[in-house]
Motif scaffolding. Structure first.
Motif, PDB file in Angstrom:
ATOM      1  N   LEU A 262      50.711  33.594  19.128  1.00 31.57           N
ATOM      2  CA  LEU A 262      51.726  34.639  19.273  1.00 31.57           C
ATOM      3  C   LEU A 262      53.098  34.095  19.647  1.00 31.57           C
ATOM      4  CD1 LEU A 262      49.666  37.294  21.274  1.00 31.57           C
ATOM      5  CD2 LEU A 262      50.133  37.224  18.820  1.00 31.57           C
ATOM      6  N   SER A 263      54.107  34.804  19.205  1.00 34.85           N
ATOM      7  CA  SER A 263      55.457  34.536  19.682  1.00 34.85           C
ATOM      8  C   SER A 263      55.545  35.006  21.137  1.00 34.85           C
ATOM      9  CB  SER A 263      56.465  35.306  18.842  1.00 34.85           C
ATOM     10  OG  SER A 263      56.253  36.690  19.008  1.00 34.85           O
ATOM     11  N   GLU A 264      56.514  34.475  21.822  1.00 32.23           N
ATOM     12  CA  GLU A 264      56.761  34.879  23.208  1.00 32.23           C
ATOM     13  C   GLU A 264      56.862  36.401  23.318  1.00 32.23           C
ATOM     14  OE1 GLU A 264      56.633  33.486  25.861  1.00 32.23           O
ATOM     15  OE2 GLU A 264      57.890  34.509  27.332  1.00 32.23           O
ATOM     16  N   GLU A 265      57.609  36.951  22.402  1.00 30.39           N
ATOM     17  CA  GLU A 265      57.857  38.388  22.428  1.00 30.39           C
ATOM     18  C   GLU A 265      56.569  39.197  22.265  1.00 30.39           C
ATOM     19  OE1 GLU A 265      60.690  39.425  19.432  1.00 30.39           O
ATOM     20  OE2 GLU A 265      60.604  41.552  19.989  1.00 30.39           O
ATOM     21  N   SER A 266      55.797  38.817  21.278  1.00 28.82           N
ATOM     22  CA  SER A 266      54.564  39.555  21.032  1.00 28.82           C
ATOM     23  C   SER A 266      53.608  39.406  22.192  1.00 28.82           C
ATOM     24  CB  SER A 266      53.885  39.040  19.766  1.00 28.82           C
ATOM     25  OG  SER A 266      54.711  39.234  18.658  1.00 28.82           O
ATOM     26  N   PHE A 267      53.545  38.209  22.717  1.00 28.37           N
ATOM     27  CA  PHE A 267      52.639  37.997  23.844  1.00 28.37           C
ATOM     28  C   PHE A 267      53.011  38.893  25.019  1.00 28.37           C
ATOM     29  CE2 PHE A 267      51.651  35.776  27.865  1.00 28.37           C
ATOM     30  CZ  PHE A 267      50.268  35.898  27.799  1.00 28.37           C
ATOM     31  N   GLU A 268      54.295  38.966  25.303  1.00 30.35           N
ATOM     32  CA  GLU A 268      54.724  39.801  26.429  1.00 30.35           C
ATOM     33  C   GLU A 268      54.377  41.264  26.195  1.00 30.35           C
ATOM     34  OE1 GLU A 268      55.299  38.805  29.234  1.00 30.35           O
ATOM     35  OE2 GLU A 268      55.629  36.697  28.745  1.00 30.35           O
ATOM     36  N   LYS A 269      54.526  41.694  24.979  1.00 32.14           N
ATOM     37  CA  LYS A 269      54.196  43.093  24.675  1.00 32.14           C
ATOM     38  C   LYS A 269      52.709  43.351  24.842  1.00 32.14           C
ATOM     39  CE  LYS A 269      58.124  44.153  21.738  1.00 32.14           C
ATOM     40  NZ  LYS A 269      58.672  44.150  20.363  1.00 32.14           N
ATOM     41  N   LEU A 270      51.936  42.416  24.351  1.00 29.24           N
ATOM     42  CA  LEU A 270      50.493  42.569  24.461  1.00 29.24           C
ATOM     43  C   LEU A 270      50.072  42.594  25.922  1.00 29.24           C
ATOM     44  CD1 LEU A 270      47.923  42.759  22.766  1.00 29.24           C
ATOM     45  CD2 LEU A 270      47.727  40.265  22.918  1.00 29.24           C
ATOM     46  N   ARG A 271      50.663  41.704  26.687  1.00 26.55           N
ATOM     47  CA  ARG A 271      50.300  41.657  28.093  1.00 26.55           C
ATOM     48  C   ARG A 271      50.752  42.907  28.826  1.00 26.55           C
ATOM     49  NH1 ARG A 271      51.551  36.596  31.870  1.00 26.55           N
ATOM     50  NH2 ARG A 271      53.687  37.093  31.327  1.00 26.55           N
ATOM     51  N   ALA A 272      51.921  43.405  28.440  1.00 29.48           N
ATOM     52  CA  ALA A 272      52.396  44.628  29.072  1.00 29.48           C
ATOM     53  C   ALA A 272      51.424  45.766  28.805  1.00 29.48           C
ATOM     54  CB  ALA A 272      53.786  44.976  28.539  1.00 29.48           C
ATOM     55  N   MET A 273      50.889  45.799  27.605  1.00 31.53           N
ATOM     56  CA  MET A 273      49.969  46.879  27.270  1.00 31.53           C
ATOM     57  C   MET A 273      48.626  46.721  27.970  1.00 31.53           C
ATOM     58  SD  MET A 273      48.726  48.343  23.591  1.00 31.53           S
ATOM     59  CE  MET A 273      47.760  46.967  23.056  1.00 31.53           C
ATOM     60  N   LEU A 274      48.141  45.490  28.028  1.00 32.54           N
ATOM     61  CA  LEU A 274      46.784  45.282  28.522  1.00 32.54           C
ATOM     62  C   LEU A 274      46.695  44.905  29.994  1.00 32.54           C
ATOM     63  CD1 LEU A 274      45.183  43.394  25.503  1.00 32.54           C
ATOM     64  CD2 LEU A 274      45.049  45.819  26.040  1.00 32.54           C
ATOM     65  N   GLY A 275      47.838  44.588  30.604  1.00 32.14           N
ATOM     66  CA  GLY A 275      47.794  44.190  32.012  1.00 32.14           C
ATOM     67  C   GLY A 275      47.208  42.810  32.170  1.00 32.14           C
ATOM     68  N   ARG A 276      46.489  42.582  33.238  1.00 32.07           N
ATOM     69  CA  ARG A 276      45.863  41.285  33.502  1.00 32.07           C
ATOM     70  C   ARG A 276      46.907  40.171  33.584  1.00 32.07           C
ATOM     71  NH1 ARG A 276      43.216  44.240  29.963  1.00 32.07           N
ATOM     72  NH2 ARG A 276      40.983  44.598  30.208  1.00 32.07           N
ATOM     73  N   ASP A 277      47.871  40.353  34.462  1.00 30.13           N
ATOM     74  CA  ASP A 277      48.977  39.390  34.510  1.00 30.13           C
ATOM     75  C   ASP A 277      48.736  38.185  35.395  1.00 30.13           C
ATOM     76  OD1 ASP A 277      50.795  41.839  33.598  1.00 30.13           O
ATOM     77  OD2 ASP A 277      49.966  42.314  35.575  1.00 30.13           O
ATOM     78  N   GLU A 278      47.756  38.261  36.267  1.00 33.67           N
ATOM     79  CA  GLU A 278      47.594  37.153  37.210  1.00 33.67           C
ATOM     80  C   GLU A 278      47.312  35.844  36.484  1.00 33.67           C
ATOM     81  OE1 GLU A 278      44.362  39.710  38.453  1.00 33.67           O
ATOM     82  OE2 GLU A 278      46.018  40.478  37.229  1.00 33.67           O
ATOM     83  N   VAL A 279      47.943  34.792  36.978  1.00 35.52           N
ATOM     84  CA  VAL A 279      47.714  33.464  36.418  1.00 35.52           C
ATOM     85  C   VAL A 279      46.778  32.704  37.350  1.00 35.52           C
ATOM     86  CG1 VAL A 279      48.762  31.270  35.841  1.00 35.52           C
ATOM     87  CG2 VAL A 279      49.957  33.396  35.296  1.00 35.52           C
ATOM     88  N   THR A 280      45.758  32.124  36.766  1.00 38.65           N
ATOM     89  CA  THR A 280      44.803  31.383  37.579  1.00 38.65           C
ATOM     90  C   THR A 280      45.405  30.059  38.026  1.00 38.65           C
ATOM     91  OG1 THR A 280      43.101  32.314  36.170  1.00 38.65           O
ATOM     92  CG2 THR A 280      42.457  30.497  37.594  1.00 38.65           C
ATOM     93  N   ASP A 281      45.093  29.675  39.228  1.00 38.48           N
ATOM     94  CA  ASP A 281      45.511  28.371  39.730  1.00 38.48           C
ATOM     95  C   ASP A 281      44.757  27.279  38.965  1.00 38.48           C
ATOM     96  OD1 ASP A 281      46.157  26.139  41.151  1.00 38.48           O
ATOM     97  OD2 ASP A 281      45.667  26.980  43.120  1.00 38.48           O
ATOM     98  N   PRO A 282      45.484  26.338  38.399  1.00 35.40           N
ATOM     99  CA  PRO A 282      44.816  25.302  37.600  1.00 35.40           C
ATOM    100  C   PRO A 282      43.934  24.396  38.438  1.00 35.40           C
ATOM    101  CG  PRO A 282      47.202  25.285  37.220  1.00 35.40           C
ATOM    102  CD  PRO A 282      46.946  26.155  38.425  1.00 35.40           C
ATOM    103  N   THR A 283      44.115  24.420  39.736  1.00 41.05           N
ATOM    104  CA  THR A 283      43.442  23.445  40.588  1.00 41.05           C
ATOM    105  C   THR A 283      41.919  23.379  40.435  1.00 41.05           C
ATOM    106  OG1 THR A 283      45.207  23.806  42.160  1.00 41.05           O
ATOM    107  CG2 THR A 283      43.327  22.544  42.927  1.00 41.05           C
ATOM    108  N   PRO A 284      41.220  24.539  40.477  1.00 39.56           N
ATOM    109  CA  PRO A 284      39.754  24.433  40.457  1.00 39.56           C
ATOM    110  C   PRO A 284      39.180  24.050  39.096  1.00 39.56           C
ATOM    111  CG  PRO A 284      40.452  26.747  40.603  1.00 39.56           C
ATOM    112  CD  PRO A 284      41.684  25.909  40.588  1.00 39.56           C
ATOM    113  N   GLY A 285      38.466  24.949  38.442  1.00 40.94           N
ATOM    114  CA  GLY A 285      37.783  24.643  37.178  1.00 40.94           C
ATOM    115  C   GLY A 285      38.755  24.538  36.018  1.00 40.94           C
ATOM    116  N   ALA A 286      38.220  24.282  34.846  1.00 40.62           N
ATOM    117  CA  ALA A 286      39.037  24.106  33.642  1.00 40.62           C
ATOM    118  C   ALA A 286      39.933  25.290  33.380  1.00 40.62           C
ATOM    119  CB  ALA A 286      38.133  23.888  32.426  1.00 40.62           C
TER     120      ALA A 286
END
Lengths: 129, 129
Positions: B105-129
């Motif tokens: 996805l383009s940046e723009e499309s991704f943002e729109k999709l995320r806005a619609m679906l929520g789930r914005d939290e970013v996982t901390d890379p530290t633990p698992g893959a």
DNA sequence: ACGTTTTGTGAAACACGGCTAACTTTTAGG
DNA sequence: CCTAAAAGTTAGCCGTGTTTCACAAAACGT
């Protein structure tokens, strides 16, 4: 040989074009996908070897096996395009980007995603792209 | 040169590994991505030329520009993995398949999709893959 | 300090998927 | 019919991104 992304695209376009036109020639696929007829010729040769298409004197058609893949791709295409459009992405961008997303998931994952998100209707290939 | 899918993967893995380890060497990237060190060596050369990474004597690190891309990729990765997991896909399959979706996805499309679906939290890379 | 192991690099090859150019074959108009 | 246009194929090339193999350079244990 396993099917690659580009192979899936060829199968899908043959499917779409055959729904629209009945008979599909290499040149139609080339125009639809925006590649040269030489590229289609090459691709068809390998897809035929792998049993996904059959080439008649002047047409290409999907085998049972190819049809299955093609329909699946088309289903996914519709799903992702619809999803993106609902998110506010323009039709042509959605179609473009959906084209890539449709190759990312296993059958199983796709079904789960669709079950969760709904939007199961498949668009008739007949009208627009 | 524009960044390709594989380039984005390299940047993302450098980001993840640097969060986990601090210092990242080529060999770490190779192991993380499952490619040979020769591949990493080549890829780093072109990413350095394009200004995405800098190579110290015995480490690789992201430039400002590289970091921006890497974070974005990681964000998307988390989004798609989370989405798939919620749909019932196993963690490792979700991670694998999310790895591909994140480039579609383009940046723009991704943002729109995320806005619609929520789930914005970013996982901390530290633990698992 | 030395030798071994680990890490990084370079060259050559391959697969893939596209392209152009030249050619052949088919189709179709006059 | 016969020729011109359209469609298909073949050969050769290119870019990308891998690989293997050989080698160079560091790092490290003793």
């Amino acid at each position: 040989m396993a099917l690659r992304e580009s192979g899936e695209d060829y199968l899908e376009s043959i499917y779409v074009l055959s729904e629209r036109q009945g008979i599909v020639r290499s040149i139609d696929v080339a125009e639809y996908l925006g590649v040269t007829k030489a590229s289609v010729s090459k691709a068809m040769a390998t897809l035929e070897n792998s049993g996904y298409v059959e080439m008649g004197k002047r047409d290409v058609h999907l085998t049972e096996r190819g049809l299955e893949v093609a329909r699946q791709m088309w289903e996914r295409h519709c799903f992702f395009v619809r999803l993106l459009e609902e998110a506010g992405v323009s039709a042509d961008v959605a179609s473009q980007e959906g084209c890539h997303m449709e190759h990312c998931l296993s059958e199983e994952s796709f079904e789960k995603l669709r079950a969760m998100l709904g939007r199961d209707e498949v668009t008739d290939p007949t009208p627009g792209a």
